[in-house]
Design a protein around this motif. Structure first.
Motif, mmCIF file in Angstrom:
data_model
loop_
_atom_site.group_PDB
_atom_site.id
_atom_site.type_symbol
_atom_site.label_atom_id
_atom_site.label_comp_id
_atom_site.label_asym_id
_atom_site.label_seq_id
_atom_site.Cartn_x
_atom_site.Cartn_y
_atom_site.Cartn_z
ATOM 1 N N SER A 160 0.827 -1.202 0.000
ATOM 2 C CA SER A 160 0.000 0.000 0.000
ATOM 3 C C SER A 160 0.863 1.254 0.000
ATOM 4 N N HIS A 161 1.918 1.196 0.825
ATOM 5 C CA HIS A 161 2.813 2.361 0.868
ATOM 6 C C HIS A 161 3.492 2.579 -0.469
ATOM 7 N N GLU A 162 4.007 1.462 -1.029
ATOM 8 C CA GLU A 162 4.760 1.572 -2.292
ATOM 9 C C GLU A 162 3.894 2.113 -3.416
ATOM 10 N N LEU A 163 2.599 1.734 -3.350
ATOM 11 C CA LEU A 163 1.721 2.160 -4.441
ATOM 12 C C LEU A 163 1.411 3.655 -4.374
ATOM 13 N N ARG A 164 1.620 4.222 -3.197
ATOM 14 C CA ARG A 164 1.241 5.620 -3.018
ATOM 15 C C ARG A 164 2.023 6.557 -3.943
#
Ligand SMILES: Nc1ncnc2c1ncn2[C@@H]1O[C@H](COP(=O)(O)OP(=O)(O)O)[C@@H](O)[C@H]1O
Ligand SMILES: [Mg+2]
Length: 572
Positions: free
Chosen positions: A300-304
């Motif tokens: 989720s973080h990486e996709l941000r």
């Protein structure tokens, strides 16, 4: 005063009886020891009684035989003395004769007092003519009247048990052997030889005492043995139970101590092996789930970052959509709405992974739930307007205060409202609340598609939708109720659903009014008053079979289809 004391004493007795019963049920050792005690008392008592009976019979029989033989011999000697006097030249006086007999018999009995002699005249007493003799102050009342009558009537040797009474007041158990003597010149005399049974009594008393001591020792020994044996078995079993308790309460490193090589040691070893296996398995699962949690949150973080870039590009396209042709313009709009969903999804995923990691904290403060609901309604109003849905707030007049985290509770209520509007088919959505001494509840009711039988227990599952075939265009991310449920549980609260297909649903949030206290009931029923005419649905916690078919009927489908318009905007 007695009136007050009686019930308390009564309840004390009841409590004691209950305690004993509980101890009996719970303690194997107590049961084994007390049954051993009971049986050993019975067996030892029976054996002792038998033994005592045999011993006393033996002792008394021997004494009986000896006494009767001695009685006969004494009688023969006495009669011999009398007969000899009768045939002599000079006839001695009655006193001399009786004295001679008494002295001779006393001589036979000896100094040890083998027996006492009593010479009683049978006929009417005429002073010195019929002297009577007795040895050692033995009283006449020592001879029972029955025996006297029998002896006189039958004129032969007879005997019976009696009590020897002495003139000085002593009384000892004894045996009386009686016979008749004819004294020349005087008449009929009765001769009684009274054998004291003191010795036999002492022997029997000793035997009884010894038997009693042996019986007591035997019983104590048996009970101690039972206690020891059960302790050897029960102690490891109790230890196993304790260890199992501690294991199940999360102390996975707990083990039993293994002593020796016997069956109990084997039990301990297998138990420990099982515990080690469980611990290993749980550790694996834990690390796996930790890994998955981390993975979700990392993703989720990486996709941000890329999402932010895409968002900026999409914003540019969206601004300029008027300059594109119709198809491209539509694409730009679609891109915009789907990016909104994407962002919402990422936010929800991060939130739920925080719950999974246990990294959430409550910020509790006393809040008026009316204000909180007003804010949630305000937030849901744009969506309601878009769906031409009326939100009816049945606001209580007095404040409804509970200790809760306002941000989280508002999010729950907003979620419930948005769901009610989205699935409410533009029919009015009612929000109401109630409070009891310990709990406060917020209820959101809609009259839309409702829930099918069994669905009320499923709506809180992650990514669950009533109709999976419907693309993820209606509603939010599919995590709304799952997050709401986590939020409710964080407060120690309940979140439950009720619904009937085609007749709408009702969601009830119950919170403890004092943070940290346990809920026992909710101030409002889960099922709405106007919904009781329909088949009730199982609650979240206890799904039960219903007479309504589980498969969606054509009517249900129609009801669902009624709101199946593609809607992009779900952010409220
Ligand atoms: N008020 C309601 N009436 C009917 N169905 C509902 C209602 N609220 C929730 N549901 C069902 O529960 C599912 C899960 O809801 P939710 O967790 O909020 O996810 P989402 O709204 O994103 O789909 C919804 O897709 C819907 O099928
Ligand atoms: Mg939702």
């Amino acid at each position: 005063m007695t009136k007050a004391a009686t019930p308390s004493r009564h309840s004390g007795i009841v409590a004691a009886v209950r305690g004993v019963r509980a101890a009996w049920r719970q303690s194997l050792q107590l049961r084994v020891v007390s049954t051993t005690l009971l049986f050993s008392v019975m067996v030892v008592g029976l054996l002792g009684a038998l033994l005592l009976a045999r011993v006393s019979a033996g002792v008394v029989d021997a004494k009986e035989r000896a006494s009767v033989t001695e009685g006969e011999a004494g009688h023969a000697e006495a009669q011999g003395i009398l007969d000899a006097a009768d045939t002599g030249a000079t006839t001695p006086s009655a006193t001399q004769l009786v004295d001679a007999v008494a002295t001779s018999l006393a001589g036979r009995a000896g100094n040890s007092g083998l027996y006492e002699v009593l010479l009683l005249s049978t006929g009417p007493r005429t002073g010195a003519e019929a002297p009577e003799r007795g040895t050692n102050l033995v009283a006449e009342s020592s001879v029972p009247n029955d025996l006297r009558q029998q002896v006189v009537a039958e004129r032969r040797i007879a005997w019976t048990y009696t009590e020897l009474r002495y003139l000085d007041g002593r009384v000892v158990p004894g045996l009386a052997v009686g016979s008749t003597l004819s004294v020349p010149g005087v008449g009929l005399y009765e001769l009684y030889q009274l054998f004291p049974l003191t010795q036999e009594q002492a022997t029997l008393d000793l035997v009884r005492r010894v038997l009693g001591v042996i019986a007591l020792l035997l019983i104590v020994g048996l009970v101690a043995l039972a206690w020891l044996v059960t302790r050897q078995v029960v102690t490891p079993v109790r230890q196993a139970a304790q260890t199992a308790d501690r294991l199940s309460s999360g102390h996975l490193q707990e083990r039993m101590t293994v002593r020796g090589e016997d069956d109990l040691a084997r039990l301990a070893r297998s138990f420990n092996a099982m515990a080690a296996g469980l611990q290993e398995q749980i550790r694996r699962l834990e690390s796996l789930s930790r890994f998955q949690q981390r993975f979700v949150s990392d993703v989720s973080h990486e996709l941000r970052t890329p999402l932010t870039t895409i968002r900026m590009a999409a914003d540019v396209l969206y601004e300029d959509r008027d300059t594109f042709d119709a198809a491209t313009s539509r694409t730009a709009e679609l891109l915009q709405t789907q990016l909104d969903r994407f962002e919402a999804l990422l936010t929800d995923l991060l939130e739920i992974s925080r719950f999974d990691a246990g990294a959430v904290a409550l910020d509790v403060e006393p809040i008026d739930l009316r204000l909180l609901c007003r804010r949630a309604i305000e937030a849901a109003q744009p969506l309601a307007d878009k769906r031409s849905t009326e939100i009816v707030f049945e606001e209580p007049e007095s404040p409804c205060v509970a200790e809760a985290d306002p941000r989280r509770v508002e999010r729950i209520v907003r979620n419930l409202l948005v769901n009610a509007i989205e699935h409410g088919q533009s029919r009015p959505v009612t929000i109401s609340m109630a409070a009891s001494e310990h709990a406060a509840a917020i209820v959101v009711r809609d009259h839309g598609v409702g829930l099918r039988p069994g669905d009320a227990s499923l709506v809180f599952n992650r990514f669950w939708r009533a109709d999976p075939s419907r693309a993820r265009t209606l509603g939010g991310t599919g995590l709304g109720l799952a997050i709401s449920l986590e939020d409710a549980h964080l407060h120690g609260g309940w979140l439950e659903a009720w619904g009937v297909a085609g007749d709408g649903s009702q969601f009830r949030l119950t919170l403890p009014r004092i943070a940290g206290t346990e809920l026992t009931s909710s101030p409002v029923p889960l099922e709405p008053a106007d919904g009781s005419t329909r088949v009730p649905l199982p609650t979240r916690t206890a799904p039960r079979p219903s007479s309504v078919p589980a498969e969606p009927s054509a009517q249900d489908d129609a009801a669902h289809a009624g709101v199946a318009e593609p809607v992009g905007e779900s952010r409220a």
